[in-house]
Motif scaffolding. Structure first.
Motif, PDB file in Angstrom:
ATOM      1  N   ARG A   1      35.406  61.553 -22.999  1.00  0.00           N
ATOM      2  CA  ARG A   1      34.612  60.395 -23.410  1.00  0.00           C
ATOM      3  C   ARG A   1      33.206  60.772 -23.861  1.00  0.00           C
ATOM      4  O   ARG A   1      32.529  59.985 -24.521  1.00  0.00           O
ATOM      5  CB  ARG A   1      34.564  59.352 -22.289  1.00  0.00           C
ATOM      6  CG  ARG A   1      33.923  59.830 -21.027  1.00  0.00           C
ATOM      7  CD  ARG A   1      34.023  58.775 -19.909  1.00  0.00           C
ATOM      8  NE  ARG A   1      33.490  59.289 -18.668  1.00  0.00           N
ATOM      9  CZ  ARG A   1      32.211  59.249 -18.335  1.00  0.00           C
ATOM     10  NH1 ARG A   1      31.338  58.711 -19.143  1.00  0.00           N
ATOM     11  NH2 ARG A   1      31.810  59.737 -17.177  1.00  0.00           N
TER      12      ARG A   1
ATOM     13  N   HIS B   1      31.903  61.201 -37.798  1.00  0.00           N
ATOM     14  CA  HIS B   1      32.658  61.938 -36.784  1.00  0.00           C
ATOM     15  C   HIS B   1      34.117  61.945 -37.243  1.00  0.00           C
ATOM     16  O   HIS B   1      34.718  60.878 -37.394  1.00  0.00           O
ATOM     17  CB  HIS B   1      32.508  61.233 -35.444  1.00  0.00           C
ATOM     18  CG  HIS B   1      33.057  61.978 -34.276  1.00  0.00           C
ATOM     19  ND1 HIS B   1      33.088  61.426 -33.013  1.00  0.00           N
ATOM     20  CD2 HIS B   1      33.593  63.211 -34.142  1.00  0.00           C
ATOM     21  CE1 HIS B   1      33.611  62.289 -32.156  1.00  0.00           C
ATOM     22  NE2 HIS B   1      33.944  63.388 -32.827  1.00  0.00           N
TER      23      HIS B   1
ATOM     24  N   THR C   1      26.931  61.741 -31.716  1.00  0.00           N
ATOM     25  CA  THR C   1      25.771  60.909 -32.023  1.00  0.00           C
ATOM     26  C   THR C   1      24.477  61.715 -31.923  1.00  0.00           C
ATOM     27  O   THR C   1      23.627  61.663 -32.820  1.00  0.00           O
ATOM     28  CB  THR C   1      25.724  59.682 -31.089  1.00  0.00           C
ATOM     29  OG1 THR C   1      26.927  58.933 -31.277  1.00  0.00           O
ATOM     30  CG2 THR C   1      24.528  58.805 -31.385  1.00  0.00           C
TER      31      THR C   1
ATOM     32  N   TRP D   1      32.528  63.141 -26.046  1.00  0.00           N
ATOM     33  CA  TRP D   1      32.528  63.654 -27.417  1.00  0.00           C
ATOM     34  C   TRP D   1      31.778  62.740 -28.377  1.00  0.00           C
ATOM     35  O   TRP D   1      31.068  63.204 -29.265  1.00  0.00           O
ATOM     36  CB  TRP D   1      33.951  63.899 -27.910  1.00  0.00           C
ATOM     37  CG  TRP D   1      34.599  65.102 -27.292  1.00  0.00           C
ATOM     38  CD1 TRP D   1      33.977  66.186 -26.731  1.00  0.00           C
ATOM     39  CD2 TRP D   1      35.995  65.355 -27.168  1.00  0.00           C
ATOM     40  NE1 TRP D   1      34.910  67.094 -26.263  1.00  0.00           N
ATOM     41  CE2 TRP D   1      36.159  66.607 -26.524  1.00  0.00           C
ATOM     42  CE3 TRP D   1      37.129  64.653 -27.532  1.00  0.00           C
ATOM     43  CZ2 TRP D   1      37.400  67.171 -26.260  1.00  0.00           C
ATOM     44  CZ3 TRP D   1      38.372  65.207 -27.264  1.00  0.00           C
ATOM     45  CH2 TRP D   1      38.507  66.447 -26.638  1.00  0.00           C
ATOM     46  N   GLN D   2      31.917  61.431 -28.214  1.00  0.00           N
ATOM     47  CA  GLN D   2      31.217  60.504 -29.108  1.00  0.00           C
ATOM     48  C   GLN D   2      29.702  60.646 -28.963  1.00  0.00           C
ATOM     49  O   GLN D   2      28.981  60.669 -29.952  1.00  0.00           O
ATOM     50  CB  GLN D   2      31.659  59.062 -28.862  1.00  0.00           C
ATOM     51  CG  GLN D   2      30.997  58.059 -29.799  1.00  0.00           C
ATOM     52  CD  GLN D   2      31.273  58.322 -31.276  1.00  0.00           C
ATOM     53  OE1 GLN D   2      32.387  58.633 -31.659  1.00  0.00           O
ATOM     54  NE2 GLN D   2      30.248  58.197 -32.098  1.00  0.00           N
ATOM     55  N   SER D   3      29.207  60.753 -27.742  1.00  0.00           N
ATOM     56  CA  SER D   3      27.756  60.887 -27.575  1.00  0.00           C
ATOM     57  C   SER D   3      27.272  62.260 -28.058  1.00  0.00           C
ATOM     58  O   SER D   3      26.155  62.365 -28.591  1.00  0.00           O
ATOM     59  CB  SER D   3      27.326  60.620 -26.132  1.00  0.00           C
ATOM     60  OG  SER D   3      27.912  61.535 -25.253  1.00  0.00           O
TER      61      SER D   3
ATOM     62  N   GLU E   1      40.140  58.528 -29.848  1.00  0.00           N
ATOM     63  CA  GLU E   1      40.002  58.441 -28.386  1.00  0.00           C
ATOM     64  C   GLU E   1      41.263  58.699 -27.588  1.00  0.00           C
ATOM     65  O   GLU E   1      41.179  59.033 -26.415  1.00  0.00           O
ATOM     66  CB  GLU E   1      39.428  57.078 -27.995  1.00  0.00           C
ATOM     67  CG  GLU E   1      37.988  56.915 -28.405  1.00  0.00           C
ATOM     68  CD  GLU E   1      37.379  55.629 -27.902  1.00  0.00           C
ATOM     69  OE1 GLU E   1      38.038  54.911 -27.124  1.00  0.00           O
ATOM     70  OE2 GLU E   1      36.244  55.346 -28.279  1.00  0.00           O
TER      71      GLU E   1
ATOM     72  N   ALA F   1      37.370  62.552 -32.657  1.00  0.00           N
ATOM     73  CA  ALA F   1      36.958  61.202 -33.065  1.00  0.00           C
ATOM     74  C   ALA F   1      38.039  60.163 -32.774  1.00  0.00           C
ATOM     75  O   ALA F   1      37.836  58.985 -33.041  1.00  0.00           O
ATOM     76  CB  ALA F   1      36.614  61.187 -34.551  1.00  0.00           C
TER      77      ALA F   1
ATOM     78  N   ARG G   1      43.586  56.195 -35.661  1.00  0.00           N
ATOM     79  CA  ARG G   1      42.937  55.236 -34.755  1.00  0.00           C
ATOM     80  C   ARG G   1      43.696  53.907 -34.726  1.00  0.00           C
ATOM     81  O   ARG G   1      43.742  53.245 -33.692  1.00  0.00           O
ATOM     82  CB  ARG G   1      41.496  54.975 -35.197  1.00  0.00           C
ATOM     83  CG  ARG G   1      40.525  56.068 -34.819  1.00  0.00           C
ATOM     84  CD  ARG G   1      39.139  55.726 -35.331  1.00  0.00           C
ATOM     85  NE  ARG G   1      38.121  56.636 -34.819  1.00  0.00           N
ATOM     86  CZ  ARG G   1      36.863  56.624 -35.223  1.00  0.00           C
ATOM     87  NH1 ARG G   1      36.451  55.739 -36.126  1.00  0.00           N
ATOM     88  NH2 ARG G   1      36.002  57.483 -34.729  1.00  0.00           N
TER      89      ARG G   1
END
Length: 170
Positions: free
Chosen positions: A12, A38, A19, A14-16, A45, A43, A125
């Protein structure tokens, strides 16, 4: 140096990580950068991925990217030029122990490679069954080719083409 092919469950964070990195890259690229995306399995989840953040940067002028190499390298990246894909600038970043952490794929706005990468990500996605098939394939290939990145990549190629074809019809 042989790199271990490893896929792990989605993280979880990876997104931050994306960013944070994209903010620094936006500054390093200056006003040439139009958008930073991303991409890749980190990218998506719900799937396993190699723990490498793939970043796609759309730029106004690809030649101006070369002028910003030092700024990007100051963030820990190595400039690799086209690295096998015409009209791209590729950068890679390793952590202090030599483990790959990030890839940057830079393309000039409007090139079809941008739309293809984004369509692939968005398709997976929005199609969880296909995403899980891809995740299972990646896990199988990582076990089959633990020290052979080319074998791993070749093993994914047909599936990626199939998803590219399906995504392009949407």
């Amino acid at each position: 140096m042989t790199r271990k092919v490893e896929v792990v469950p989605h993280n979880r964070h990876w997104q931050s990580l994306f960013t944070d990195e994209s903010q620094q890259l936006s500054i390093a690229c200056g006003d040439n950068a139009i958008a930073i995306h991303h991409i890749g399995s980190t990218a998506i989840e719900t799937i396993y991925a190699k723990p490498i953040i793939d970043i796609l940067i759309e730029v106004k002028d690809l030649n101006k990217v070369d002028d910003r190499n030092m700024a990007i390298e100051s963030l820990g990246y190595i400039a690799m030029g086209e690295f096998g894909i015409p009209c791209r600038r590729f950068f890679r970043k390793d952590d202090n122990s030599g483990i790959r952490t990030h890839h940057i794929h830079t393309f000039e706005v409007g090139l079809p490679q941008i739309a293809r990468h984004l369509a692939f990500r968005d398709y997976l996605r929005s199609h969880p069954e296909a995403a899980q098939q891809y995740s299972q394939l990646k896990q199988k290939l990582a076990q089959q080719y633990p020290a052979d990145i080319e074998g791993y990549m070749d093993g994914k190629a047909e599936f990626i083409k199939e998803i590219d074809n399906q995504a392009s019809t949407l």
